[in-house]
Design an enzyme around this catalytic site. Sequence first.
Site, PDB file in Angstrom:
ATOM      1  N   ASP A   1     -18.100  27.695  39.950  1.00  0.00           N
ATOM      2  CA  ASP A   1     -18.008  28.952  40.317  1.00  0.00           C
ATOM      3  C   ASP A   1     -18.804  29.674  38.665  1.00  0.00           C
ATOM      4  OD1 ASP A   1     -18.593  30.882  42.101  1.00  0.00           O
ATOM      5  OD2 ASP A   1     -16.548  31.829  41.211  1.00  0.00           O
TER       6      ASP A   1
ATOM      7  N   HIS B   1     -27.512  28.647  39.940  1.00  0.00           N
ATOM      8  CA  HIS B   1     -28.036  27.041  40.486  1.00  0.00           C
ATOM      9  C   HIS B   1     -28.176  25.789  39.474  1.00  0.00           C
ATOM     10  CE1 HIS B   1     -25.908  29.275  43.427  1.00  0.00           C
ATOM     11  NE2 HIS B   1     -26.877  29.489  43.769  1.00  0.00           N
TER      12      HIS B   1
ATOM     13  N   THR C   1     -18.286  26.428  52.621  1.00  0.00           N
ATOM     14  CA  THR C   1     -18.652  26.555  54.441  1.00  0.00           C
ATOM     15  C   THR C   1     -18.787  28.444  54.709  1.00  0.00           C
ATOM     16  OG1 THR C   1     -16.928  25.221  55.677  1.00  0.00           O
ATOM     17  CG2 THR C   1     -17.591  27.297  57.105  1.00  0.00           C
ATOM     18  N   GLU C   2     -18.190  28.840  53.980  1.00  0.00           N
ATOM     19  CA  GLU C   2     -18.886  30.263  53.554  1.00  0.00           C
ATOM     20  C   GLU C   2     -19.946  30.573  53.049  1.00  0.00           C
ATOM     21  OE1 GLU C   2     -15.066  29.248  53.557  1.00  0.00           O
ATOM     22  OE2 GLU C   2     -14.719  29.768  54.899  1.00  0.00           O
TER      23      GLU C   2
ATOM     24  N   LEU D   1     -15.607   5.925  38.365  1.00  0.00           N
ATOM     25  CA  LEU D   1     -15.132   7.033  39.064  1.00  0.00           C
ATOM     26  C   LEU D   1     -15.740   6.967  40.415  1.00  0.00           C
ATOM     27  CD1 LEU D   1     -14.190  10.245  38.727  1.00  0.00           C
ATOM     28  CD2 LEU D   1     -17.126  10.844  37.460  1.00  0.00           C
TER      29      LEU D   1
HETATM   30  C1  IPE Z   1     -16.742  29.038  45.903  1.00  0.00           C
HETATM   31  O1  IPE Z   1     -17.071  29.721  44.897  1.00  0.00           O
HETATM   32  C2  IPE Z   1     -16.917  27.981  46.325  1.00  0.00           C
HETATM   33  C3  IPE Z   1     -18.137  27.277  45.762  1.00  0.00           C
HETATM   34  C4  IPE Z   1     -18.090  27.032  44.164  1.00  0.00           C
HETATM   35  C5  IPE Z   1     -18.300  26.131  46.633  1.00  0.00           C
HETATM   36  P1  IPE Z   1     -17.351  31.105  45.882  1.00  0.00           P
HETATM   37  O2  IPE Z   1     -18.267  31.873  44.754  1.00  0.00           O
HETATM   38  O3  IPE Z   1     -18.439  30.860  47.244  1.00  0.00           O
HETATM   39  O4  IPE Z   1     -16.522  31.854  45.781  1.00  0.00           O
HETATM   40  P2  IPE Z   1     -15.828  33.731  46.564  1.00  0.00           P
HETATM   41  O5  IPE Z   1     -16.656  33.690  48.326  1.00  0.00           O
HETATM   42  O6  IPE Z   1     -16.044  34.293  45.442  1.00  0.00           O
HETATM   43  O7  IPE Z   1     -14.348  33.411  46.594  1.00  0.00           O
HETATM   44  C1  IPE Z   2     -20.934  28.972  42.594  1.00  0.00           C
HETATM   45  O1  IPE Z   2     -21.857  29.925  41.488  1.00  0.00           O
HETATM   46  C2  IPE Z   2     -21.657  28.223  42.860  1.00  0.00           C
HETATM   47  C3  IPE Z   2     -22.476  28.192  44.465  1.00  0.00           C
HETATM   48  C4  IPE Z   2     -20.727  28.830  45.181  1.00  0.00           C
HETATM   49  C5  IPE Z   2     -22.613  27.204  45.183  1.00  0.00           C
HETATM   50  P1  IPE Z   2     -22.021  30.927  42.325  1.00  0.00           P
HETATM   51  O2  IPE Z   2     -23.282  31.180  42.804  1.00  0.00           O
HETATM   52  O3  IPE Z   2     -21.109  31.605  43.492  1.00  0.00           O
HETATM   53  O4  IPE Z   2     -22.336  32.113  41.489  1.00  0.00           O
HETATM   54  P2  IPE Z   2     -21.582  33.966  41.012  1.00  0.00           P
HETATM   55  O5  IPE Z   2     -19.695  33.396  41.811  1.00  0.00           O
HETATM   56  O6  IPE Z   2     -22.033  34.818  41.990  1.00  0.00           O
HETATM   57  O7  IPE Z   2     -21.530  34.180  39.803  1.00  0.00           O
HETATM   58 MG    MG Z   3     -19.214  32.296  43.016  1.00  0.00          MG
END
Ligand code: IPE
Ligand code: IPE
Ligand code: MG
Length: 252
Positions: free
Chosen positions: A25, A42, A71-72, A136
């Site tokens: 994240d 990303h 999923t979200e 791995l």
């Molecule tokens: C969790 O990150 C999902 C992934 C890293 C793929 P999110 O950024 O989507 O999580 P929330 O919504 O802040 O909990």
């Molecule tokens: C995690 O980084 C990647 C995915 C969830 C796909 P985020 O895109 O959630 O980055 P923040 O949380 O907005 O910084």
């Molecule tokens: Mg995030």
Amino acid sequence: MNDPKINPDSIDMTRLPVHVAIIMDGNGRWARQRSMVRSEGHAEGVNSVNRITRLASDLGIRYLTLYAFSTENWKRPQAEVDTLMHLIGWTIRKETPDLVKNNVKIHLLGEIERLPEQVRNDLEAGREATRHCTGLNLNICLSYSSRWEITNAMRKIAEKVKTGTLSPEQITESTISDELSTVNIPDPDLLIRTGGEHRISNFLLWQCAYSELYFTPVLWPDFDNDCFIRALLDYQNRERRFGMTSDQVKQN
Ligand code: IPE
Ligand code: IPE
Ligand code: MG
């Protein structure tokens, strides 16, 4: 980032976690801090994926599970979803030769049918090319959520009860584990979340019942080898009691 340099030799190689899971994240915030668009965060995050996969493989860790798209995450703006899908396909195409060279086997967890056809084809090609690998195990979670997975498992078990091949009394913890997408994969020993949030976000809820949790404010694109080693050292300083007393654990 101002932390002192970490010495990889301080890792006890006899006590490595068998399975490390990571909630990757912070890509968006990494980009924002640099006045870049989220997709650049990303793209930079992909470098971390490659780096950490390589290190995990070099260390001899058996399973690395990466939460790449939940999923979200389908709820994000369509343009960001499209970028992520494109990036996933591109990365797997580009990295497969190196994965094969490093003996890394790809597994896919999640509702892969929901991904665009081109990406599914790229993923399938990567999985096929690494099928014979014995190093791995790299589990990539895409369109994955734990509640989706558990709901699916419940449906399959209910179906067996309905057709009479299983009675409710026969249902054990392994009946459930065996219907999850992590069947045959040991539970994570260590769950790392980067990006500073202290939550699980629907990831491996069943499997992480006894995982050691490690939260770091470091944003995923900044998560380098030192950060990973620091997490492993922290893990090695924990006492895993599984409900027992400290004395019992020491006797074992
Ligand atoms: C969790 O990150 C999902 C992934 C890293 C793929 P999110 O950024 O989507 O999580 P929330 O919504 O802040 O909990
Ligand atoms: C995690 O980084 C990647 C995915 C969830 C796909 P985020 O895109 O959630 O980055 P923040 O949380 O907005 O910084
Ligand atoms: Mg995030």
